[in-house]
Design a protein around this motif. Structure first.
Motif, PDB file in Angstrom:
ATOM      1  N   VAL A 244       0.851  -1.194   0.000  1.00 16.59           N
ATOM      2  CA  VAL A 244       0.000   0.000   0.000  1.00 16.59           C
ATOM      3  C   VAL A 244       0.888   1.245   0.000  1.00 16.59           C
ATOM      4  CG1 VAL A 244      -1.770   1.300   1.238  1.00 16.59           C
ATOM      5  CG2 VAL A 244      -1.840  -1.210   1.211  1.00 16.59           C
ATOM      6  N   GLU A 245       0.714   2.082  -1.027  1.00 15.75           N
ATOM      7  CA  GLU A 245       1.522   3.299  -1.128  1.00 15.75           C
ATOM      8  C   GLU A 245       1.041   4.327  -0.110  1.00 15.75           C
ATOM      9  OE1 GLU A 245      -0.358   2.113  -3.567  1.00 15.75           O
ATOM     10  OE2 GLU A 245       0.843   1.694  -5.354  1.00 15.75           O
ATOM     11  N   VAL A 246       1.925   4.724   0.788  1.00  8.63           N
ATOM     12  CA  VAL A 246       1.598   5.742   1.783  1.00  8.63           C
ATOM     13  C   VAL A 246       2.637   6.855   1.703  1.00  8.63           C
ATOM     14  CG1 VAL A 246       0.424   4.161   3.357  1.00  8.63           C
ATOM     15  CG2 VAL A 246       2.888   4.517   3.576  1.00  8.63           C
ATOM     16  N   GLY A 247       2.291   8.002   2.261  1.00  5.40           N
ATOM     17  CA  GLY A 247       3.206   9.130   2.238  1.00  5.40           C
ATOM     18  C   GLY A 247       3.114   9.939   3.514  1.00  5.40           C
ATOM     19  N   THR A 248       3.934  10.968   3.584  1.00  9.23           N
ATOM     20  CA  THR A 248       3.991  11.848   4.745  1.00  9.23           C
ATOM     21  C   THR A 248       3.325  13.174   4.422  1.00  9.23           C
ATOM     22  OG1 THR A 248       6.054  10.853   5.540  1.00  9.23           O
ATOM     23  CG2 THR A 248       5.545  13.091   6.301  1.00  9.23           C
ATOM     24  N   ASP A 249       2.513  13.668   5.343  1.00  4.67           N
ATOM     25  CA  ASP A 249       1.967  15.014   5.240  1.00  4.67           C
ATOM     26  C   ASP A 249       1.951  15.619   6.639  1.00  4.67           C
ATOM     27  OD1 ASP A 249      -0.138  13.758   6.500  1.00  4.67           O
ATOM     28  OD2 ASP A 249      -1.578  14.027   4.863  1.00  4.67           O
ATOM     29  N   LEU A 250       1.234  16.719   6.826  1.00  2.00           N
ATOM     30  CA  LEU A 250       1.218  17.379   8.130  1.00  2.00           C
ATOM     31  C   LEU A 250       0.523  16.545   9.197  1.00  2.00           C
ATOM     32  CD1 LEU A 250       0.424  21.058   7.047  1.00  2.00           C
ATOM     33  CD2 LEU A 250       2.626  20.119   7.787  1.00  2.00           C
ATOM     34  N   ARG A 251      -0.280  15.582   8.776  1.00  2.00           N
ATOM     35  CA  ARG A 251      -1.060  14.807   9.736  1.00  2.00           C
ATOM     36  C   ARG A 251      -0.331  13.561  10.238  1.00  2.00           C
ATOM     37  NH1 ARG A 251      -6.094  15.689  10.295  1.00  2.00           N
ATOM     38  NH2 ARG A 251      -6.688  13.506  10.457  1.00  2.00           N
ATOM     39  N   GLU A 255       5.808   6.296   7.704  1.00  2.00           N
ATOM     40  CA  GLU A 255       6.097   5.161   8.588  1.00  2.00           C
ATOM     41  C   GLU A 255       4.913   4.868   9.505  1.00  2.00           C
ATOM     42  OE1 GLU A 255       9.401   3.794  11.968  1.00  2.00           O
ATOM     43  OE2 GLU A 255       9.555   5.747  10.968  1.00  2.00           O
ATOM     44  N   PHE A 256       4.306   5.926  10.047  1.00  2.00           N
ATOM     45  CA  PHE A 256       3.147   5.735  10.921  1.00  2.00           C
ATOM     46  C   PHE A 256       1.983   5.143  10.132  1.00  2.00           C
ATOM     47  CE2 PHE A 256      -0.677   7.601  13.089  1.00  2.00           C
ATOM     48  CZ  PHE A 256      -0.605   6.815  14.227  1.00  2.00           C
ATOM     49  N   ARG A 257       1.782   5.626   8.906  1.00  2.00           N
ATOM     50  CA  ARG A 257       0.687   5.101   8.095  1.00  2.00           C
ATOM     51  C   ARG A 257       0.909   3.632   7.729  1.00  2.00           C
ATOM     52  NH1 ARG A 257       0.054  10.638   5.886  1.00  2.00           N
ATOM     53  NH2 ARG A 257      -2.116  11.251   6.287  1.00  2.00           N
ATOM     54  N   ARG A 258       2.150   3.217   7.543  1.00  3.18           N
ATOM     55  CA  ARG A 258       2.408   1.799   7.275  1.00  3.18           C
ATOM     56  C   ARG A 258       1.976   0.935   8.459  1.00  3.18           C
ATOM     57  NH1 ARG A 258       6.571   3.781   4.003  1.00  3.18           N
ATOM     58  NH2 ARG A 258       7.956   4.191   5.769  1.00  3.18           N
ATOM     59  N   GLU A 259       2.193   1.442   9.666  1.00  2.00           N
ATOM     60  CA  GLU A 259       1.729   0.706  10.846  1.00  2.00           C
ATOM     61  C   GLU A 259       0.200   0.682  10.897  1.00  2.00           C
ATOM     62  OE1 GLU A 259       3.464  -1.153  12.956  1.00  2.00           O
ATOM     63  OE2 GLU A 259       5.119  -0.733  11.577  1.00  2.00           O
ATOM     64  N   LEU A 260      -0.419   1.768  10.434  1.00  2.00           N
ATOM     65  CA  LEU A 260      -1.883   1.798  10.399  1.00  2.00           C
ATOM     66  C   LEU A 260      -2.431   0.812   9.372  1.00  2.00           C
ATOM     67  CD1 LEU A 260      -2.715   5.620  10.678  1.00  2.00           C
ATOM     68  CD2 LEU A 260      -2.788   3.873  12.477  1.00  2.00           C
ATOM     69  N   VAL A 261      -1.722   0.625   8.266  1.00  2.00           N
ATOM     70  CA  VAL A 261      -2.139  -0.372   7.272  1.00  2.00           C
ATOM     71  C   VAL A 261      -2.191  -1.751   7.925  1.00  2.00           C
ATOM     72  CG1 VAL A 261      -1.440  -1.593   5.171  1.00  2.00           C
ATOM     73  CG2 VAL A 261      -1.328   0.908   5.258  1.00  2.00           C
ATOM     74  N   ARG A 262      -1.158  -2.067   8.679  1.00  2.00           N
ATOM     75  CA  ARG A 262      -1.125  -3.356   9.385  1.00  2.00           C
ATOM     76  C   ARG A 262      -2.294  -3.456  10.372  1.00  2.00           C
ATOM     77  NH1 ARG A 262       3.487  -6.128   9.894  1.00  2.00           N
ATOM     78  NH2 ARG A 262       4.683  -4.186   9.646  1.00  2.00           N
TER      79      ARG A 262
END
Length: 277
Positions: A244-251, A255-262
């Protein structure tokens, strides 16, 4: 922001489309109006009101359920037909996304037309395999997933179609937010069909990555033909963060979003295996 100089009450789809075609990019259709108030294109000077075009309806038939584009989230959440569709996931979430005052204004056509990356309705409709009925002088139907990839300016969203073939599947939606009214840091929706304890079909969608809603067929393939077990979902949870392609923004960071995918897959596991028991 530019001023609105004309508010046009269309009397039919034909009337609305003709007006939009005449005015070009300075005109916009009005659904519930929420997005236009918050994030209107400054070039828009004319609003075309669709409230008199007969688009506020929910109609069930042998083919499935059609939701008119002017139907609000509140109306969707209270529909007996939608509460019975795919485990009632769309109805439940339509009654819990955003503040209740906004749910009385937000329309299904409006959220599809604007399709903000943090939108929670569009990705769930994509997971449910929804199609959209469009009007651009003639009516035509296209998968919602195709429409959001290549929107056609000027076309009116007449309605959303939910296929009867998916009615018996299980819909699932998980969103990570700080509060109930907050926009999603990550959104995950799924539709899973089972024959006994074997999964026979699946749609998995991630949004707020921070990108728009996207289907992940590779993840779906990992479920089809597999047993409805913790082991199956554990394998999926291990591979999903890399696909799942994730990225960084102000929110949030990527890396945090990859953990959320899991975490999203773990929640799907608990939901589906709990249903099986």
């Amino acid at each position: 922001m530019g001023r609105i100089t004309q508010y046009y009450h269309a009397t039919s789809l034909e009337d609305a489309f003709a007006k939009a075609k005449q005015l070009g990019p300075v005109a916009a259709y009005v659904g519930g109006g929420v997005e236009l108030v918050l994030r209107r294109n400054p070039e828009i000077t004319t609003l075309i009101d669709l409230s008199h075009c007969g688009l506020d309806y929910i109609a069930a038939s042998r083919e499935g359920i059609e939701i008119g584009s002017q139907t609000t989230l509140t109306t969707i959440s209270r529909s007996a037909d939608i509460r019975q569709y795919a485990g009632g996931s769309l109805a439940w979430w339509a009654g819990h996304i955003a503040h209740n005052n906004l749910r009385d204004m937000i329309t299904v056509g409006g959220v599809i037309g604007r399709n903000q990356p943090w939108n929670d309705v569009v990705p769930h409709l994509v997971a449910l395999g929804a199609q959209v009925r469009l009007f651009d002088g003639t009516e035509r139907i296209t998968p919602l997933s195709d429409y959001i990839e290549a929107k056609q300016p000027g076309a009116i969203i007449k309605g959303v179609l939910l296929s009867a073939g998916n009615a018996g599947s299980r819909g699932f939606l998980w969103r990570f937010t700080r509060t109930q009214q907050d926009i999603s840091t990550l959104h995950f929706s799924a539709l899973v069909n089972c024959d006994g304890k074997v999964m026979t079909a699946a749609n998995l969608v991630f949004a707020g990555r921070p990108g728009h809603a996207a289907l992940y067929p590779r993840l779906s393939e990992e479920l089809v033909g597999k047993s409805l077990s913790h082991e199956t979902f554990a394998r999926l949870a291990e591979m999903a963060p890399d696909l799942v392609e994730v990225g960084t923004d102000l929110r949030a960071t990527g890396e945090f979003r990859r953990e959320l995918v899991r975490a999203a897959i773990v929640n799907l596991d608990e939901h589906m295996t709990g249903v099986a028991q």
